[in-house]
Enzyme design. Structure first.
Site, PDB file in Angstrom:
ATOM      1  N   GLY A  43       0.784  -1.233   0.000  1.00  0.00           N
ATOM      2  CA  GLY A  43       0.000   0.000   0.000  1.00  0.00           C
ATOM      3  C   GLY A  43       0.814   1.279   0.000  1.00  0.00           C
ATOM      4  O   GLY A  43       0.335   2.319   0.443  1.00  0.00           O
TER       5      GLY A  43
ATOM      6  N   ASN B 151       1.592   2.966  -2.625  1.00  0.00           N
ATOM      7  CA  ASN B 151       0.897   3.882  -3.553  1.00  0.00           C
ATOM      8  C   ASN B 151      -0.346   4.477  -2.901  1.00  0.00           C
ATOM      9  O   ASN B 151      -0.662   5.649  -3.114  1.00  0.00           O
ATOM     10  CB  ASN B 151       0.537   3.163  -4.849  1.00  0.00           C
ATOM     11  CG  ASN B 151       1.729   3.053  -5.772  1.00  0.00           C
ATOM     12  OD1 ASN B 151       2.136   4.035  -6.380  1.00  0.00           O
ATOM     13  ND2 ASN B 151       2.325   1.867  -5.846  1.00  0.00           N
TER      14      ASN B 151
ATOM     15  N   ARG C 199      -5.835  -9.203  -8.017  1.00  0.00           N
ATOM     16  CA  ARG C 199      -6.887 -10.117  -8.457  1.00  0.00           C
ATOM     17  C   ARG C 199      -7.416  -9.643  -9.802  1.00  0.00           C
ATOM     18  O   ARG C 199      -7.488  -8.438 -10.063  1.00  0.00           O
ATOM     19  CB  ARG C 199      -8.060 -10.099  -7.467  1.00  0.00           C
ATOM     20  CG  ARG C 199      -7.763 -10.701  -6.147  1.00  0.00           C
ATOM     21  CD  ARG C 199      -7.830 -12.197  -6.176  1.00  0.00           C
ATOM     22  NE  ARG C 199      -9.122 -12.666  -6.684  1.00  0.00           N
ATOM     23  CZ  ARG C 199      -9.539 -13.903  -6.575  1.00  0.00           C
ATOM     24  NH1 ARG C 199      -8.778 -14.806  -5.986  1.00  0.00           N
ATOM     25  NH2 ARG C 199     -10.703 -14.281  -7.060  1.00  0.00           N
ATOM     26  N   ILE C 200      -7.800 -10.608 -10.634  1.00  0.00           N
ATOM     27  CA  ILE C 200      -8.442 -10.259 -11.904  1.00  0.00           C
ATOM     28  C   ILE C 200      -9.868  -9.799 -11.578  1.00  0.00           C
ATOM     29  O   ILE C 200     -10.549 -10.416 -10.752  1.00  0.00           O
ATOM     30  CB  ILE C 200      -8.501 -11.497 -12.833  1.00  0.00           C
ATOM     31  CG1 ILE C 200      -7.101 -12.082 -13.032  1.00  0.00           C
ATOM     32  CG2 ILE C 200      -9.188 -11.163 -14.142  1.00  0.00           C
ATOM     33  CD1 ILE C 200      -6.234 -11.388 -14.032  1.00  0.00           C
ATOM     34  N   LEU C 201     -10.305  -8.724 -12.207  1.00  0.00           N
ATOM     35  CA  LEU C 201     -11.651  -8.212 -11.939  1.00  0.00           C
ATOM     36  C   LEU C 201     -12.691  -8.952 -12.768  1.00  0.00           C
ATOM     37  O   LEU C 201     -12.431  -9.327 -13.906  1.00  0.00           O
ATOM     38  CB  LEU C 201     -11.703  -6.725 -12.269  1.00  0.00           C
ATOM     39  CG  LEU C 201     -10.796  -5.856 -11.394  1.00  0.00           C
ATOM     40  CD1 LEU C 201     -10.628  -4.485 -12.015  1.00  0.00           C
ATOM     41  CD2 LEU C 201     -11.353  -5.758  -9.977  1.00  0.00           C
TER      42      LEU C 201
ATOM     43  N   HIS D 126       0.824   0.085 -13.062  1.00  0.00           N
ATOM     44  CA  HIS D 126       1.526  -1.153 -13.393  1.00  0.00           C
ATOM     45  C   HIS D 126       3.026  -0.867 -13.499  1.00  0.00           C
ATOM     46  O   HIS D 126       3.436   0.114 -14.120  1.00  0.00           O
ATOM     47  CB  HIS D 126       1.008  -1.703 -14.723  1.00  0.00           C
ATOM     48  CG  HIS D 126       1.669  -2.982 -15.106  1.00  0.00           C
ATOM     49  ND1 HIS D 126       1.347  -4.179 -14.517  1.00  0.00           N
ATOM     50  CD2 HIS D 126       2.661  -3.245 -15.983  1.00  0.00           C
ATOM     51  CE1 HIS D 126       2.116  -5.128 -15.020  1.00  0.00           C
ATOM     52  NE2 HIS D 126       2.922  -4.586 -15.912  1.00  0.00           N
TER      53      HIS D 126
ATOM     54  N   LEU E 203      -6.130  -7.507 -19.480  1.00  0.00           N
ATOM     55  CA  LEU E 203      -5.182  -7.235 -18.381  1.00  0.00           C
ATOM     56  C   LEU E 203      -4.065  -6.266 -18.786  1.00  0.00           C
ATOM     57  O   LEU E 203      -3.350  -6.506 -19.757  1.00  0.00           O
ATOM     58  CB  LEU E 203      -4.565  -8.566 -17.903  1.00  0.00           C
ATOM     59  CG  LEU E 203      -3.621  -8.466 -16.709  1.00  0.00           C
ATOM     60  CD1 LEU E 203      -4.405  -8.172 -15.435  1.00  0.00           C
ATOM     61  CD2 LEU E 203      -2.803  -9.729 -16.562  1.00  0.00           C
ATOM     62  N   ASP E 204      -3.923  -5.186 -18.042  1.00  0.00           N
ATOM     63  CA  ASP E 204      -2.837  -4.201 -18.217  1.00  0.00           C
ATOM     64  C   ASP E 204      -2.774  -3.611 -19.632  1.00  0.00           C
ATOM     65  O   ASP E 204      -1.694  -3.218 -20.091  1.00  0.00           O
ATOM     66  CB  ASP E 204      -1.471  -4.833 -17.868  1.00  0.00           C
ATOM     67  CG  ASP E 204      -1.399  -5.308 -16.426  1.00  0.00           C
ATOM     68  OD1 ASP E 204      -2.042  -4.674 -15.573  1.00  0.00           O
ATOM     69  OD2 ASP E 204      -0.704  -6.311 -16.160  1.00  0.00           O
TER      70      ASP E 204
HETATM   71  C1  GRF Z   1       3.241  -1.436  -7.536  1.00  0.00           C
HETATM   72  O1  GRF Z   1       4.491  -1.728  -8.082  1.00  0.00           O
HETATM   73  C2  GRF Z   1       2.213  -1.326  -8.615  1.00  0.00           C
HETATM   74  O2  GRF Z   1       2.717  -0.859  -9.822  1.00  0.00           O
HETATM   75  C3  GRF Z   1       1.761  -2.762  -8.776  1.00  0.00           C
HETATM   76  O3  GRF Z   1       1.784  -3.281  -7.479  1.00  0.00           O
HETATM   77  C4  GRF Z   1       2.722  -2.587  -6.688  1.00  0.00           C
HETATM   78  C5  GRF Z   1       2.028  -2.104  -5.456  1.00  0.00           C
HETATM   79  O4  GRF Z   1       2.908  -1.544  -4.537  1.00  0.00           O
HETATM   80  N1  GRF Z   1       0.496  -2.828  -9.442  1.00  0.00           N
HETATM   81  P1  GRF Z   1       2.356  -0.896  -3.218  1.00  0.00           P
HETATM   82  O5  GRF Z   1       1.476  -1.938  -2.524  1.00  0.00           O
HETATM   83  O6  GRF Z   1       1.566   0.325  -3.567  1.00  0.00           O
HETATM   84  O7  GRF Z   1       3.559  -0.553  -2.385  1.00  0.00           O
END
Ligand code: GRF
Length: 214
Positions: free
Chosen positions: A14, A16, A91-93, A109, A144-145
């Site tokens: 977490g 981010n 998880r895949i939505l 990503h 995906l992505d």
């Molecule tokens: C990040 O690298 C993001 O790009 C990917 O999962 C990671 C999450 O990191 N989708 P954090 O949990 O926010 O530290």
């Protein structure tokens, strides 16, 4: 102006989410984090949310994929978010969720998409001998992505880089570009148009680029 409500989906650390919490705390997000959801009870991000007085919910992944799709859609829709942010949600939505929040969902990503969708991006960059790497924020679609790209952070791969050093440097940039994309959306500057992401009324043929400071 009432801030836009957002829901953030996580599975782990977490960091981010923390960047979003911090930006909101500085009044620099233009958005209220109405809800944080994790599929894992032990996700550190749930503690980060609680510490910031943000509603934090564990939606466990039991039952069929259909059951989970239903439970997640209900939990998130209950918070009435205008934007859903996937910040390390592993998880895949399901189709119900994707339909409910179509055009109002972004993901971060850790690669320069369209290169390296999926997992283990840092190791794959090293194995391929790439000169550059980074992270991308994009609108979420069923593939995906692969949804329309909004903003990316770019770093140069240095001699001696490992998956760990790349991950750390990419994270620094993620914490810049994710809040920025949320802020644009909250300010009404960013949306998903019929032909892709649109910023300030212009179609983004290429995502906005933020370079790593040397
Ligand atoms: C990040 O690298 C993001 O790009 C990917 O999962 C990671 C999450 O990191 N989708 P954090 O949990 O926010 O530290």
């Amino acid at each position: 102006m009432t801030p836009v409500r957002i829901a953030v989906l996580i599975s782990g650390e977490g960091s981010n989410l923390q960047a979003l919490i911090d930006a909101a705390g500085r009044d620099q997000l233009g958005a209220d984090i109405a809800l944080v959801v994790s599929n894992r009870a032990a996700a550190r991000g749930l503690d980060r949310a609680r510490a910031a007085n943000v509603r934090a919910l564990h939606v466990p992944t039991h039952g069929t994929p259909h059951d989970y799709d239903d439970a997640l859609t209900r939990a998130v829709a209950g918070a009435g978010p205008e934007l859903v942010v996937l910040a390390g949600f592993m998880r895949i939505l399901g189709p119900r969720f994707l339909e409910r929040f179509a055009g109002r969902m972004i993901n971060i990503h850790p690669s320069l998409l369209p290169k390296y969708p999926g997992v283990d991006t840092h190791a794959r960059v090293l194995a391929a001998g790439d000169a550059e790497h980074g992270a991308t924020v994009h609108f979420v679609t069923a593939e995906l992505d692969a949804g329309p790209r909004i903003i990316r952070y770019r770093i140069r791969v240095r001699p001696g880089d490992t998956a760990e050093t790349l991950k750390a440097r990419v994270h620094v940039g993620e914490h810049i570009i994710l809040p920025r994309a949320v802020k644009w959306f909250a300010a009404g500057r960013l949306r998903l148009g019929p032909k892709g992401a649109m910023l300030d009324g212009e179609h983004l043929n290429e995502p906005v680029v933020v370079e790593e400071a040397e």
